[in-house]
Design an enzyme around this catalytic site. Structure first.
Site, PDB file in Angstrom:
ATOM      1  N   ASN A  88       0.860  -1.186   0.000  1.00  0.00           N
ATOM      2  CA  ASN A  88       0.000   0.000   0.000  1.00  0.00           C
ATOM      3  C   ASN A  88       0.898   1.238   0.000  1.00  0.00           C
ATOM      4  O   ASN A  88       2.122   1.130   0.013  1.00  0.00           O
ATOM      5  CB  ASN A  88      -0.971  -0.020   1.195  1.00  0.00           C
ATOM      6  CG  ASN A  88      -0.230  -0.058   2.508  1.00  0.00           C
ATOM      7  OD1 ASN A  88       0.509   0.857   2.843  1.00  0.00           O
ATOM      8  ND2 ASN A  88      -0.400  -1.147   3.253  1.00  0.00           N
ATOM      9  N   ASP A 135      -4.245  -6.109   4.903  1.00  0.00           N
ATOM     10  CA  ASP A 135      -5.306  -6.921   5.505  1.00  0.00           C
ATOM     11  C   ASP A 135      -5.232  -8.382   5.076  1.00  0.00           C
ATOM     12  O   ASP A 135      -5.766  -9.247   5.751  1.00  0.00           O
ATOM     13  CB  ASP A 135      -6.676  -6.331   5.144  1.00  0.00           C
ATOM     14  CG  ASP A 135      -6.940  -5.034   5.911  1.00  0.00           C
ATOM     15  OD1 ASP A 135      -6.564  -4.984   7.100  1.00  0.00           O
ATOM     16  OD2 ASP A 135      -7.485  -4.081   5.324  1.00  0.00           O
ATOM     17  N   LYS A 176       9.548 -17.689  -9.179  1.00  0.00           N
ATOM     18  CA  LYS A 176       8.941 -16.566  -9.890  1.00  0.00           C
ATOM     19  C   LYS A 176       7.921 -17.096 -10.912  1.00  0.00           C
ATOM     20  O   LYS A 176       8.232 -17.994 -11.694  1.00  0.00           O
ATOM     21  CB  LYS A 176      10.050 -15.783 -10.610  1.00  0.00           C
ATOM     22  CG  LYS A 176       9.532 -14.562 -11.318  1.00  0.00           C
ATOM     23  CD  LYS A 176      10.631 -13.846 -12.071  1.00  0.00           C
ATOM     24  CE  LYS A 176      10.013 -12.847 -13.038  1.00  0.00           C
ATOM     25  NZ  LYS A 176      10.983 -12.308 -13.968  1.00  0.00           N
ATOM     26  N   PRO A 206      -3.427 -11.514  10.633  1.00  0.00           N
ATOM     27  CA  PRO A 206      -3.814 -11.244  12.024  1.00  0.00           C
ATOM     28  C   PRO A 206      -4.016  -9.751  12.215  1.00  0.00           C
ATOM     29  O   PRO A 206      -3.314  -8.953  11.591  1.00  0.00           O
ATOM     30  CB  PRO A 206      -2.599 -11.726  12.835  1.00  0.00           C
ATOM     31  CG  PRO A 206      -1.467 -11.783  11.859  1.00  0.00           C
ATOM     32  CD  PRO A 206      -2.070 -12.044  10.513  1.00  0.00           C
ATOM     33  N   ASP A 207      -4.981  -9.357  13.037  1.00  0.00           N
ATOM     34  CA  ASP A 207      -5.146  -7.932  13.366  1.00  0.00           C
ATOM     35  C   ASP A 207      -4.266  -7.659  14.582  1.00  0.00           C
ATOM     36  O   ASP A 207      -4.600  -8.023  15.715  1.00  0.00           O
ATOM     37  CB  ASP A 207      -6.611  -7.589  13.645  1.00  0.00           C
ATOM     38  CG  ASP A 207      -6.795  -6.078  13.707  1.00  0.00           C
ATOM     39  OD1 ASP A 207      -6.036  -5.419  14.444  1.00  0.00           O
ATOM     40  OD2 ASP A 207      -7.672  -5.561  13.005  1.00  0.00           O
ATOM     41  N   ILE A 208      -3.139  -7.038  14.331  1.00  0.00           N
ATOM     42  CA  ILE A 208      -2.102  -6.878  15.371  1.00  0.00           C
ATOM     43  C   ILE A 208      -2.635  -6.027  16.515  1.00  0.00           C
ATOM     44  O   ILE A 208      -2.434  -6.337  17.689  1.00  0.00           O
ATOM     45  CB  ILE A 208      -0.823  -6.265  14.759  1.00  0.00           C
ATOM     46  CG1 ILE A 208      -0.381  -7.097  13.547  1.00  0.00           C
ATOM     47  CG2 ILE A 208       0.283  -6.180  15.787  1.00  0.00           C
ATOM     48  CD1 ILE A 208       0.687  -6.452  12.689  1.00  0.00           C
ATOM     49  N   PHE A 213      -4.423   3.755  14.757  1.00  0.00           N
ATOM     50  CA  PHE A 213      -4.733   4.758  13.732  1.00  0.00           C
ATOM     51  C   PHE A 213      -5.873   4.195  12.895  1.00  0.00           C
ATOM     52  O   PHE A 213      -6.041   2.979  12.810  1.00  0.00           O
ATOM     53  CB  PHE A 213      -3.511   5.024  12.839  1.00  0.00           C
ATOM     54  CG  PHE A 213      -2.691   6.191  13.328  1.00  0.00           C
ATOM     55  CD1 PHE A 213      -2.055   6.129  14.555  1.00  0.00           C
ATOM     56  CD2 PHE A 213      -2.567   7.338  12.571  1.00  0.00           C
ATOM     57  CE1 PHE A 213      -1.308   7.207  15.016  1.00  0.00           C
ATOM     58  CE2 PHE A 213      -1.828   8.422  13.016  1.00  0.00           C
ATOM     59  CZ  PHE A 213      -1.201   8.356  14.238  1.00  0.00           C
ATOM     60  N   LYS A 225     -14.035   1.548  15.108  1.00  0.00           N
ATOM     61  CA  LYS A 225     -12.777   0.768  15.181  1.00  0.00           C
ATOM     62  C   LYS A 225     -12.218   0.745  16.602  1.00  0.00           C
ATOM     63  O   LYS A 225     -11.643  -0.243  17.036  1.00  0.00           O
ATOM     64  CB  LYS A 225     -11.721   1.381  14.249  1.00  0.00           C
ATOM     65  CG  LYS A 225     -11.628   0.682  12.918  1.00  0.00           C
ATOM     66  CD  LYS A 225     -10.600   1.288  12.003  1.00  0.00           C
ATOM     67  CE  LYS A 225     -10.966   0.899  10.565  1.00  0.00           C
ATOM     68  NZ  LYS A 225     -10.181   1.612   9.576  1.00  0.00           N
ATOM     69  N   LYS A 227     -11.638  -2.868  18.139  1.00  0.00           N
ATOM     70  CA  LYS A 227     -10.261  -3.348  18.326  1.00  0.00           C
ATOM     71  C   LYS A 227      -9.784  -3.214  19.768  1.00  0.00           C
ATOM     72  O   LYS A 227      -8.660  -3.585  20.076  1.00  0.00           O
ATOM     73  CB  LYS A 227      -9.318  -2.601  17.390  1.00  0.00           C
ATOM     74  CG  LYS A 227      -9.693  -2.771  15.914  1.00  0.00           C
ATOM     75  CD  LYS A 227      -8.533  -2.467  15.019  1.00  0.00           C
ATOM     76  CE  LYS A 227      -8.938  -2.623  13.553  1.00  0.00           C
ATOM     77  NZ  LYS A 227      -7.793  -2.866  12.691  1.00  0.00           N
TER      78      LYS A 227
HETATM   79  N1  CTP Z   1      -4.077  -2.884  12.145  1.00  0.00           N
HETATM   80  C1  CTP Z   1      -3.389  -3.945  12.664  1.00  0.00           C
HETATM   81  N2  CTP Z   1      -3.384  -5.146  12.026  1.00  0.00           N
HETATM   82  C2  CTP Z   1      -4.084  -5.316  10.888  1.00  0.00           C
HETATM   83  C3  CTP Z   1      -4.815  -4.222  10.345  1.00  0.00           C
HETATM   84  C4  CTP Z   1      -4.789  -3.028  10.991  1.00  0.00           C
HETATM   85  O1  CTP Z   1      -2.742  -3.781  13.715  1.00  0.00           O
HETATM   86  N3  CTP Z   1      -4.067  -6.497  10.289  1.00  0.00           N
HETATM   87  C5  CTP Z   1      -4.077  -1.603  12.898  1.00  0.00           C
HETATM   88  C6  CTP Z   1      -3.415  -0.452  12.172  1.00  0.00           C
HETATM   89  O2  CTP Z   1      -2.041  -0.354  12.526  1.00  0.00           O
HETATM   90  C7  CTP Z   1      -4.219   0.727  12.713  1.00  0.00           C
HETATM   91  C8  CTP Z   1      -5.601   0.153  12.940  1.00  0.00           C
HETATM   92  O3  CTP Z   1      -5.432  -1.240  13.056  1.00  0.00           O
HETATM   93  O4  CTP Z   1      -3.731   1.163  13.962  1.00  0.00           O
HETATM   94  C9  CTP Z   1      -6.607   0.452  11.876  1.00  0.00           C
HETATM   95  O5  CTP Z   1      -6.100   0.168  10.614  1.00  0.00           O
HETATM   96  P1  CTP Z   1      -6.981   0.388   9.310  1.00  0.00           P
HETATM   97  O6  CTP Z   1      -6.178  -0.035   8.110  1.00  0.00           O
HETATM   98  O7  CTP Z   1      -7.567   1.765   9.336  1.00  0.00           O
HETATM   99  O8  CTP Z   1      -8.172  -0.586   9.594  1.00  0.00           O
HETATM  100  P2  CTP Z   1      -8.547  -2.020   9.141  1.00  0.00           P
HETATM  101  O9  CTP Z   1      -8.696  -2.851  10.342  1.00  0.00           O
HETATM  102  O10 CTP Z   1      -7.601  -2.533   8.102  1.00  0.00           O
HETATM  103  O11 CTP Z   1      -9.996  -1.765   8.560  1.00  0.00           O
HETATM  104  P3  CTP Z   1     -10.488  -1.332   7.101  1.00  0.00           P
HETATM  105  O12 CTP Z   1      -9.340  -1.598   6.149  1.00  0.00           O
HETATM  106  O13 CTP Z   1     -11.667  -2.177   6.885  1.00  0.00           O
HETATM  107  O14 CTP Z   1     -10.833   0.140   7.218  1.00  0.00           O
END
Ligand code: CTP
Length: 389
Positions: free
Chosen positions: A206, A274, A283, A299-301, A318, A332, A336
């Site tokens: 990204n 994500d 390759k 994983p959502d850290i 953030f 969020k 979270k």
């Molecule tokens: N984050 C994380 N791990 C992930 C995705 C997000 O720790 N796999 C954390 C980011 O570092 C940030 C927060 O979650 O502090 C929100 O990230 P954001 O990209 O805005 O949200 P998403 O959970 O990815 O939701 P969406 O893309 O649906 O808006």
């Protein structure tokens, strides 16, 4: 009262030295100014004498009484020598030990800490000769304040701008050991994008540049925190006093975050990918394009950290949003389990840009912050964190 000797070099940024002197005086710091010959084309001794309420020095021969070795005295009576703006020429002379005018003679004669804030055209800043001189000065113990990035007086864009006077004052205060509100605290920061490989040469990523996260890590370190910065792949230089752990994927970032605990606070600024795909070992050849990529959730850290038994006392996330910024960020925060969410409007050119517009969402409500440079967002957030811990 702390005393600084301010050496002003000859560049357009010299005008910022005036405001810097004013802020120092307001903060109770006494300032004596030295102007190089070039600097006098940009600001006058009279202006700085009025602002500093002190005599301003411009040549070795001002120091009336050389029986008292005026230049030695002047270089040593301050607690800190600040060179701002430090031109390419001044940096080169400092690195080489040349002493052919008052400013460079004082810099060679001083036994006090020296801080230099370079400001120049981006090509001059990136020139191998300047890189060498800066590296030499760093190894000689000079504190170099990284220039800001942005549009320059010469019409080009890039790193080379003198930081704002308030930021310079923060560096000075840090050097004097005030503002150490976070000393003894360990703070974890994530920053940058993640790269999720498709095969050994391709990846999903990204647009995150890591700038906001790096600025936050720097601001926390300036307040005396021990900072661990877990960073995805970015080119930004590591802020001084920060321990950096480089990772590529979200899963590596999750592991690095877990390994860095315990921490008093965690600030999750990274734009974590994500999804990941099952990466091919070799390759992929042009003709072998998979017709679909099977995405699996990462994983959502932030959520994992919030729910962990080792949860830091303050967890800040953030939220990058392009619409309904505060509404999504508020959701969020609850989803979270974060204490605060810094809602980030990324609809314009925020990703990679120098400015940011944020809203701070806490249990008490929403604060709208005006649009400001990312390093000011960082300083303000770091101060809020210091007060909350
Ligand atoms: N984050 C994380 N791990 C992930 C995705 C997000 O720790 N796999 C954390 C980011 O570092 C940030 C927060 O979650 O502090 C929100 O990230 P954001 O990209 O805005 O949200 P998403 O959970 O990815 O939701 P969406 O893309 O649906 O808006």
């Amino acid at each position: 009262m702390k005393r600084i000797l301010l050496i002003v070099g000859g560049g357009i940024a010299a005008y910022k030295a005036c405001e810097f002197v004013r802020l120092c005086r307001k903060a109770g710091i006494s300032v004596k100014c030295v102007l190089t010959e070039g600097a006098q084309h940009f600001v006058t001794p009279m202006t700085l004498a009025a602002l500093s309420e002190n005599q301003v020095y411009t040549t070795l021969w001002d120091l009336k009484d050389e029986t008292e070795m005026g230049h030695i005295q002047l270089s040593r009576e301050a607690d800190l020598v600040v060179v701002a703006p430090a031109t390419a020429d001044l940096l080169a002379k400092m690195a080489a030990g040349i002493a052919d005018d008052l400013a460079t003679t004082l810099l060679l004669a001083t036994d006090k800490p020296v801080m230099a804030a370079p400001a120049m055209n981006v090509r001059m800043w990136q020139h191998p000769a300047t890189r060498r001189n800066v590296a030499q000065l760093r190894s000689d113990g000079v504190t170099i304040i990284e220039p800001d990035e942005g549009p320059m007086a010469c019409g080009e864009y890039g790193p080379g701008r003198l930081p704002e006077p308030a930021a310079l004052l923060d560096h000075v205060q840090t050097c004097f050991g005030v503002n150490q509100m976070l000393s003894g605290r360990h703070i974890l920061v994530t920053a940058g994008p993640t790269h999720e490989p498709i095969d050994p040469v391709r990846y999903i990523a990204n647009r995150s540049s890591g700038k906001q996260g790096f600025a936050i890590a720097a601001a926390l370190a300036q307040l005396g925190a021990r900072v661990t910065l877990v960073s995805g792949p970015v080119t930004a230089p590591t802020p001084s006093g920060v321990t950096r752990v480089d990772v590529e994927t979200a899963r590596e970032m999750a592991n690095a975050v877990a390994a860095a605990l315990p921490a008093d606070a965690a600030i999750m600024v990274a734009a974590v990918g994500d999804w990941h795909v099952e990466a091919a070992e070799q390759k992929l050849k042009k003709g072998e394009a998979p017709s679909t990529l099977q995405l699996s959730e990462n994983p959502d850290i932030l959520a994992l950290l919030s729910a962990s038994p080792h949860r830091p006392r303050l967890v800040v996330g953030f939220a990058a949003e392009t619409e309904k910024v505060v509404e999504h960020a508020t959701a969020k925060r609850l989803l979270k389990g974060a204490d605060w969410i810094v809602a980030n409007d990324v609809s314009g050119d925020v990703m990679g840009g120098a400015d940011n517009t944020v809203h701070l969402v806490t249990a008490d409500g929403v604060e709208d912050w005006e649009k400001m440079p990312k390093d000011r967002v960082a300083r303000r957030l770091a101060e809020r964190i210091a007060h909350a811990l």
